[in-house]
Write a protein that holds these residues in place. Structure first.
Motif, PDB file in Angstrom:
ATOM      1  N   VAL A 163       0.916  -1.327   0.040  1.00 55.82           N
ATOM      2  CA  VAL A 163       0.033   0.104   0.000  1.00 55.82           C
ATOM      3  C   VAL A 163       0.780   1.267  -0.050  1.00 55.82           C
ATOM      4  O   VAL A 163       0.802   2.229  -0.811  1.00 55.82           O
ATOM      5  CB  VAL A 163      -0.946  -0.069   1.271  1.00 55.82           C
ATOM      6  N   ALA A 164       1.948   1.169   0.624  1.00 54.07           N
ATOM      7  CA  ALA A 164       2.770   2.494   0.828  1.00 54.07           C
ATOM      8  C   ALA A 164       3.545   2.560  -0.218  1.00 54.07           C
ATOM      9  O   ALA A 164       3.625   3.813  -0.822  1.00 54.07           O
ATOM     10  CB  ALA A 164       3.932   2.148   2.020  1.00 54.07           C
ATOM     11  N   LEU A 165       4.147   1.456  -0.952  1.00 54.66           N
ATOM     12  CA  LEU A 165       4.772   1.541  -2.369  1.00 54.66           C
ATOM     13  C   LEU A 165       3.808   2.098  -3.428  1.00 54.66           C
ATOM     14  O   LEU A 165       4.298   2.632  -4.195  1.00 54.66           O
ATOM     15  CB  LEU A 165       5.464   0.044  -2.575  1.00 54.66           C
ATOM     16  N   TYR A 224       2.072   6.246   7.362  1.00 55.47           N
ATOM     17  CA  TYR A 224       1.329   5.051   7.392  1.00 55.47           C
ATOM     18  C   TYR A 224       0.568   4.850   8.594  1.00 55.47           C
ATOM     19  O   TYR A 224       1.312   4.689   9.705  1.00 55.47           O
ATOM     20  CB  TYR A 224       2.087   3.682   7.006  1.00 55.47           C
ATOM     21  N   LEU A 225      -0.652   4.869   8.580  1.00 51.64           N
ATOM     22  CA  LEU A 225      -1.710   4.673   9.606  1.00 51.64           C
ATOM     23  C   LEU A 225      -2.441   3.397   9.572  1.00 51.64           C
ATOM     24  O   LEU A 225      -2.996   3.423   8.440  1.00 51.64           O
ATOM     25  CB  LEU A 225      -2.625   5.716   9.792  1.00 51.64           C
ATOM     26  N   MET A 226      -2.210   2.470  10.612  1.00 49.16           N
ATOM     27  CA  MET A 226      -3.019   1.072  10.437  1.00 49.16           C
ATOM     28  C   MET A 226      -4.182   1.401  11.724  1.00 49.16           C
ATOM     29  O   MET A 226      -3.672   1.583  12.834  1.00 49.16           O
ATOM     30  CB  MET A 226      -2.161   0.108  10.962  1.00 49.16           C
ATOM     31  N   LEU A 227      -5.316   0.782  11.448  1.00 46.60           N
ATOM     32  CA  LEU A 227      -6.116   0.736  12.176  1.00 46.60           C
ATOM     33  C   LEU A 227      -6.680  -0.847  12.403  1.00 46.60           C
ATOM     34  O   LEU A 227      -6.962  -1.364  11.509  1.00 46.60           O
ATOM     35  CB  LEU A 227      -7.451   1.466  12.111  1.00 46.60           C
ATOM     36  N   ARG A 228      -6.566  -1.395  13.599  1.00 46.34           N
ATOM     37  CA  ARG A 228      -6.557  -2.826  14.034  1.00 46.34           C
ATOM     38  C   ARG A 228      -7.207  -3.103  15.101  1.00 46.34           C
ATOM     39  O   ARG A 228      -7.221  -2.150  15.944  1.00 46.34           O
ATOM     40  CB  ARG A 228      -5.290  -3.422  13.439  1.00 46.34           C
ATOM     41  N   ASP A 229      -7.605  -4.415  15.322  1.00 51.56           N
ATOM     42  CA  ASP A 229      -8.314  -4.634  16.682  1.00 51.56           C
ATOM     43  C   ASP A 229      -7.133  -4.666  17.688  1.00 51.56           C
ATOM     44  O   ASP A 229      -7.433  -4.429  18.913  1.00 51.56           O
ATOM     45  CB  ASP A 229      -8.740  -6.059  16.759  1.00 51.56           C
ATOM     46  N   ARG A 230      -5.851  -4.974  17.439  1.00 50.69           N
ATOM     47  CA  ARG A 230      -4.942  -4.750  18.540  1.00 50.69           C
ATOM     48  C   ARG A 230      -3.752  -4.068  18.216  1.00 50.69           C
ATOM     49  O   ARG A 230      -3.321  -4.221  16.851  1.00 50.69           O
ATOM     50  CB  ARG A 230      -4.708  -6.210  19.168  1.00 50.69           C
ATOM     51  N   ARG A 231      -2.824  -3.760  18.888  1.00 54.32           N
ATOM     52  CA  ARG A 231      -1.869  -2.677  18.500  1.00 54.32           C
ATOM     53  C   ARG A 231      -0.632  -3.705  17.855  1.00 54.32           C
ATOM     54  O   ARG A 231       0.093  -3.012  16.886  1.00 54.32           O
ATOM     55  CB  ARG A 231      -1.324  -2.046  19.577  1.00 54.32           C
ATOM     56  N   SER A 232      -0.431  -4.810  18.389  1.00 54.32           N
ATOM     57  CA  SER A 232       0.556  -5.565  17.681  1.00 54.32           C
ATOM     58  C   SER A 232       0.251  -6.658  16.842  1.00 54.32           C
ATOM     59  O   SER A 232      -0.906  -7.362  17.590  1.00 54.32           O
ATOM     60  CB  SER A 232       1.743  -5.891  18.691  1.00 54.32           C
ATOM     61  N   TYR A 233       0.949  -7.367  16.026  1.00 54.19           N
ATOM     62  CA  TYR A 233       0.376  -8.475  15.311  1.00 54.19           C
ATOM     63  C   TYR A 233      -1.256  -8.622  15.163  1.00 54.19           C
ATOM     64  O   TYR A 233      -1.417  -9.610  15.191  1.00 54.19           O
ATOM     65  CB  TYR A 233       1.125  -9.591  16.079  1.00 54.19           C
ATOM     66  N   GLY A 234      -1.551  -7.613  14.531  1.00 52.07           N
ATOM     67  CA  GLY A 234      -2.880  -7.610  13.857  1.00 52.07           C
ATOM     68  C   GLY A 234      -2.771  -7.190  12.431  1.00 52.07           C
ATOM     69  O   GLY A 234      -1.921  -6.284  12.171  1.00 52.07           O
ATOM     70  N   PHE A 235      -3.859  -7.535  11.838  1.00 51.54           N
ATOM     71  CA  PHE A 235      -3.787  -7.104  10.529  1.00 51.54           C
ATOM     72  C   PHE A 235      -4.902  -5.897  10.312  1.00 51.54           C
ATOM     73  O   PHE A 235      -5.723  -5.630  11.239  1.00 51.54           O
ATOM     74  CB  PHE A 235      -4.210  -8.206   9.443  1.00 51.54           C
TER      75      PHE A 235
END
Ligand code: SF4
Length: 325
Positions: A163-165, A224-235
């Motif tokens: 996505v970033a690339l 790059y901003l990710m919104l996910r269910d948990r902060r680490s090792y989440g997609f």
């Protein structure tokens, strides 16, 4: 896991030669391939280890930033030259440290979807076994795509780096039976259509040898901003890759792409168009971000992504120097 032949490639032509036959898979970091072989999702008869190939190095020249396909995610994220592209460095930090230390750049760009049905060989799945159906359409689809979907498949693309690339107009260097070639990353991935098992335009035996990020003097102002269910090792349920050329509070140029919501890395030219020449202000950005979901087709459990991806874009852009007034 089923039995398979194992070979170590001596050089790039040797790797391509060994992998031209059907049922052969390249092994780099192994974080996707080995997982899927254990699950019985991928069952190659031959595995070719490419870790000794000279596809490493990170350097910059007049053409941009070059990243070798066998560079590990953690090394690239920490590289001084990559700090000029915060959106890339940050997109590489979503995975766990263990994964980042093993997974390669080429492997990251080719990772398979996280759709649970794809990874469960007891269920049908058009991507794993063409023509068997897509249970996600009516089943568990909270994490699935709202953009770029088809009747055959609604799985999201898994790579944050891609996505970033795509936002930065990156190109892929490929090497195959006919020698080297380069392609824009944005055109590399295929929409699922009626053939979701064919995910990209790689030719048989072809491998990714590197990535080129063209020069972009204002890429320093990117995130790059990710919104996910948990902060680490989440997609990412939704993510935004953004870069802004801001002069006197006015957006001279901008790049916006979204992840976690589409079947391929999703560049957003309509959002970019709505932002160029405008002030980087909350109301302007919110209005432009509405264009991000043009054509969205939510499923039974993921309608929330329509609002979520807009918020990701707004938050990411505003974090780059936006004003409320
Ligand atoms: Fe398979 Fe795609 Fe349907 Fe998931 S969304 S079950 S990967 S066809």
């Amino acid at each position: 896991m089923r039995p398979y032949d194992f070979a170590v490639a001596r050089d790039v032509p040797d790797a391509v030669h060994r992998t031209a036959s059907a049922g052969t898979a390249y092994l780099a970091g192994g974080t996707t391939l080995v997982d899927l072989m254990k699950l019985g999702v991928m069952t190659p008869a031959h595995v070719v280890d490419i870790n000794r190939l000279p596809l490493r190095g990170v350097y910059a020249d007049a053409f941009g930033l070059h990243i070798g396909a066998l560079e590990r995610m953690s090394d690239v994220a920490a590289h001084p030259l990559v700090q000029y592209y915060p959106v890339v460095a940050q997109a590489l930090m979503g995975a766990s440290p263990q994964l980042r230390n093993m997974a390669t750049i080429g492997g990251n760009l080719l990772q398979r979807t996280r759709c649970g049905y794809f990874r469960d060989t007891n269920t049908p799945c058009n991507k794993r076994q063409p023509g068997t159906g897509c249970p996600a359409r009516t089943g568990e689809n909270r994490g699935h795509a709202i953009l770029g979907t088809s009747e055959s498949c609604v799985a999201t693309h898994a790579s944050d780096l891609a996505v970033a690339l795509v936002a930065l107009d990156a190109r892929l260097a490929l090497y195959g039976g006919h020698g080297p070639r380069a392609v824009p990353l944005a055109g590399f991935y295929r929409l699922p259509g009626s053939t979701p098992h064919i995910e990209n335009h790689l030719l048989p035996g072809e491998l990714i040898s590197g990535v080129l990020v063209p020069p972009l003097p204002w890429a320093r102002r990117s995130t790059y901003l990710m919104l996910r269910d948990r902060r680490s090792y989440g997609f990412a349920l939704a993510s935004a890759a953004v870069a802004v050329d801001l002069v006197g509070g006015i957006i001279r140029d901008v790049r916006v792409a979204a992840g976690g919501v589409a079947t391929v890395p999703w560049r957003l030219p309509a959002v970019e168009y709505a932002l160029r020449g405008r002030p980087l202000r909350q109301d302007v950005v919110e209005s432009a971000a509405r264009r991000a979901v043009d054509g969205a087709r939510p499923l039974s459990q993921n309608r929330f992504k329509i609002a979520l991806v807009q918020r990701a874009i707004v938050r990411a852009l505003m974090s780059l120097g936006g004003t409320d007034g």
